[in-house]
Design an enzyme around this catalytic site. Sequence first.
Site, PDB file in Angstrom:
ATOM      1  N   LEU A  97      -3.692  -0.890  12.758  1.00 25.97           N
ATOM      2  CA  LEU A  97      -3.096   0.465  12.877  1.00 25.97           C
ATOM      3  C   LEU A  97      -1.754   0.576  12.155  1.00 25.97           C
ATOM      4  O   LEU A  97      -0.959   1.483  12.422  1.00 25.97           O
ATOM      5  CB  LEU A  97      -2.966   0.873  14.349  1.00 25.97           C
ATOM      6  CG  LEU A  97      -4.298   0.891  15.124  1.00 25.97           C
ATOM      7  CD1 LEU A  97      -4.052   1.269  16.588  1.00 25.97           C
ATOM      8  CD2 LEU A  97      -5.309   1.837  14.476  1.00 25.97           C
ATOM      9  N   SER A 127     -10.185  -2.504  -6.961  1.00 22.42           N
ATOM     10  CA  SER A 127      -9.618  -1.285  -7.557  1.00 22.42           C
ATOM     11  C   SER A 127      -9.676  -1.334  -9.073  1.00 22.42           C
ATOM     12  O   SER A 127      -9.546  -2.406  -9.673  1.00 22.42           O
ATOM     13  CB  SER A 127      -8.150  -1.147  -7.116  1.00 22.42           C
ATOM     14  OG  SER A 127      -7.500  -0.176  -7.896  1.00 22.42           O
ATOM     15  N   TYR A 180       0.603  -4.916  -6.059  1.00 19.45           N
ATOM     16  CA  TYR A 180      -0.591  -4.414  -5.345  1.00 19.45           C
ATOM     17  C   TYR A 180      -1.824  -4.683  -6.212  1.00 19.45           C
ATOM     18  O   TYR A 180      -2.783  -5.300  -5.750  1.00 19.45           O
ATOM     19  CB  TYR A 180      -0.458  -2.914  -5.063  1.00 19.45           C
ATOM     20  CG  TYR A 180      -1.799  -2.239  -4.885  1.00 19.45           C
ATOM     21  CD1 TYR A 180      -2.377  -1.514  -5.928  1.00 19.45           C
ATOM     22  CD2 TYR A 180      -2.517  -2.369  -3.696  1.00 19.45           C
ATOM     23  CE1 TYR A 180      -3.621  -0.921  -5.768  1.00 19.45           C
ATOM     24  CE2 TYR A 180      -3.764  -1.774  -3.546  1.00 19.45           C
ATOM     25  CZ  TYR A 180      -4.305  -1.053  -4.600  1.00 19.45           C
ATOM     26  OH  TYR A 180      -5.551  -0.484  -4.450  1.00 19.45           O
ATOM     27  N   LYS A 218      -5.321  -7.441  -5.893  1.00 22.00           N
ATOM     28  CA  LYS A 218      -6.752  -7.119  -6.025  1.00 22.00           C
ATOM     29  C   LYS A 218      -7.415  -8.069  -7.026  1.00 22.00           C
ATOM     30  O   LYS A 218      -8.504  -8.582  -6.802  1.00 22.00           O
ATOM     31  CB  LYS A 218      -6.943  -5.664  -6.466  1.00 22.00           C
ATOM     32  CG  LYS A 218      -6.527  -4.644  -5.420  1.00 22.00           C
ATOM     33  CD  LYS A 218      -7.336  -4.785  -4.136  1.00 22.00           C
ATOM     34  CE  LYS A 218      -6.989  -3.719  -3.134  1.00 22.00           C
ATOM     35  NZ  LYS A 218      -7.701  -3.906  -1.856  1.00 22.00           N
ATOM     36  N   GLY A 230       4.794   2.917 -14.862  1.00 21.96           N
ATOM     37  CA  GLY A 230       3.615   2.125 -14.482  1.00 21.96           C
ATOM     38  C   GLY A 230       2.312   2.898 -14.495  1.00 21.96           C
ATOM     39  O   GLY A 230       1.242   2.313 -14.339  1.00 21.96           O
TER      40      GLY A 230
HETATM   41  C1  WQD Z   1      -2.989   9.895  -9.886  1.00 23.22           C
HETATM   42  C2  WQD Z   1      -2.368  10.716 -11.010  1.00 23.22           C
HETATM   43  C3  WQD Z   1      -0.035  10.346 -11.345  1.00 23.22           C
HETATM   44  C4  WQD Z   1       1.374  11.985  -7.566  1.00 23.22           C
HETATM   45  C5  WQD Z   1      -3.316   4.378  -7.422  1.00 23.22           C
HETATM   46  C6  WQD Z   1      -3.728   2.939  -7.416  1.00 23.22           C
HETATM   47  C7  WQD Z   1      -5.208   2.839  -7.114  1.00 23.22           C
HETATM   48  C8  WQD Z   1      -5.465   3.470  -5.787  1.00 23.22           C
HETATM   49  C9  WQD Z   1      -5.056   4.951  -5.863  1.00 23.22           C
HETATM   50  C10 WQD Z   1      -4.716   2.950  -3.571  1.00 23.22           C
HETATM   51  C11 WQD Z   1      -1.382   9.912 -11.847  1.00 23.22           C
HETATM   52  C12 WQD Z   1      -0.304  11.776 -10.904  1.00 23.22           C
HETATM   53  C13 WQD Z   1       0.542  11.558  -8.598  1.00 23.22           C
HETATM   54  C14 WQD Z   1       2.277  13.054  -7.792  1.00 23.22           C
HETATM   55  C15 WQD Z   1       1.462  13.260 -10.036  1.00 23.22           C
HETATM   56  N1  WQD Z   1      -4.747   2.732  -4.831  1.00 23.22           N
HETATM   57  N2  WQD Z   1       0.590  12.197  -9.795  1.00 23.22           N
HETATM   58  N3  WQD Z   1       2.277  13.659  -9.015  1.00 23.22           N
HETATM   59  O1  WQD Z   1      -1.799   5.894  -9.531  1.00 23.22           O
HETATM   60  O2  WQD Z   1      -4.086   6.710 -10.340  1.00 23.22           O
HETATM   61  O3  WQD Z   1      -3.969   5.050  -8.472  1.00 23.22           O
HETATM   62  O4  WQD Z   1      -3.653   5.014  -6.205  1.00 23.22           O
HETATM   63  O5  WQD Z   1      -5.408   3.653  -2.909  1.00 23.22           O
HETATM   64  O6  WQD Z   1      -5.549   1.461  -7.060  1.00 23.22           O
HETATM   65  O7  WQD Z   1      -3.517   2.394  -8.702  1.00 23.22           O
HETATM   66  O8  WQD Z   1      -3.246   7.386  -8.076  1.00 23.22           O
HETATM   67  O9  WQD Z   1      -2.897   9.514  -6.889  1.00 23.22           O
HETATM   68  O10 WQD Z   1      -0.884   8.003  -7.331  1.00 23.22           O
HETATM   69  O11 WQD Z   1      -1.914   9.251  -9.208  1.00 23.22           O
HETATM   70  O12 WQD Z   1       1.483  13.819 -11.147  1.00 23.22           O
HETATM   71  O13 WQD Z   1       3.067  13.478  -6.901  1.00 23.22           O
HETATM   72  O14 WQD Z   1      -1.632  11.778 -10.427  1.00 23.22           O
HETATM   73  O15 WQD Z   1       0.945  10.333 -12.366  1.00 23.22           O
HETATM   74  O16 WQD Z   1      -1.497  10.318 -13.184  1.00 23.22           O
HETATM   75  P1  WQD Z   1      -3.206   6.264  -9.229  1.00 23.22           P
HETATM   76  P2  WQD Z   1      -2.181   8.556  -7.797  1.00 23.22           P
END
Ligand code: WQD
Length: 339
Positions: free
Chosen positions: A33, A124, A149, A153, A297
């Site tokens: 949790l 992932s 992270y 994986k 990143g």
């Molecule tokens: C998606 C896109 C952001 C937030 C990561 C991990 C993956 C999985 C999912 C855990 C990107 C853009 C995001 C915001 C934005 N891990 N964005 N404004 O980074 O693709 O994947 O999370 O569950 O393993 O790598 O996901 O949803 O953070 O971002 O513009 O406020 O949305 O730049 O292009 P990501 P995300």
Amino acid sequence: MKILVTGGAGFIGSHTVVALHEAGFEPVIIDNLYNSNLNVLDGIRQITGKDFPFYEIDCNDPEKVRALFEKEKFDGVIHFAAYKAVGESVQKPLNYYENNLISLMVLLRAMKEFDVHNFVFSSSCTVYGQPEKLPVTESTPRQPATSPYGNTKAIAEDIIRDHVYSAPGLKALSLRYFNPIGAHESALIGELPNGVPSNLVPFITQTAAGLRPSLTVFGSDYDTPDGTCIRDFIHVVDLANAHVKALDLLKEKTEADHYDVFNVGTGEGYTVLQLINTFEEVNGVKLNYTVGPRREGDVEKIYAQADKVNHVMKWHAEKTMADALRDAWNWQLKITPQK
Ligand code: WQD
């Protein structure tokens, strides 16, 4: 088949518990949790009418995990429990390596001691980094992870692969998820991000619900049709069903020392702005957002080639991004206290 679902009170875990039940499996949930709460179990009960066995256990605790394997005779394990915030992992790498890798090894040891042969691991697409070629196949080379992270994986996959070849009879699959979004259509379970969400869709739904002033789109100068990043957004219910198909595939597999990897994605890439526009259209809401600088990143574009999961695991995405954004919004409306 009785299946241990670690992290079963989590976002993907809870939807997978429902999918397992619907497919005739017997899920048992463990969760510490840390990133969830007991209300999720109420949601699962309301959807399925069942009270699945739940144990508040940290997978890093070998004694507790061993005692559970002694008590419950499992036929398989689906391992979701892990820390998963990319940004946080950069700040606290040791917490991530310790939590995500020790828990994995505790489980693998317990499975070996109690002769449990089927293992599905939550991996992932982050292991691919920024792929040279798109769409990404399972033979696309993994790149050095851009976060601790992501590295947990990649290392976890290698630990599983090496262990499978040493443990006769163990069969394991690593499922490389793309971007899970959405919620159960009942709006009884969904994504419960603790604190400020780092993922796109919960940030969108919280902004649209008035919980946040506005969304920042991280960068619009990428080499994509509208300048924003491309991702393969997959409905969490489709992703949950992929775990059922993964167990079915493992059941069919007779040869020992079986290890394989699958990309679990829709096979289509959409930009952040396309997702935002779809969200506004399907839900009839206007989203307040501004375009800001790129996020450190971030991968520019990634989406899956889903041939292998379609043909070998006999699974394909059935829901659309619009379905996921409608379900995500209904869930947000359900959990947002009415003013
Ligand atoms: C998606 C896109 C952001 C937030 C990561 C991990 C993956 C999985 C999912 C855990 C990107 C853009 C995001 C915001 C934005 N891990 N964005 N404004 O980074 O693709 O994947 O999370 O569950 O393993 O790598 O996901 O949803 O953070 O971002 O513009 O406020 O949305 O730049 O292009 P990501 P995300």
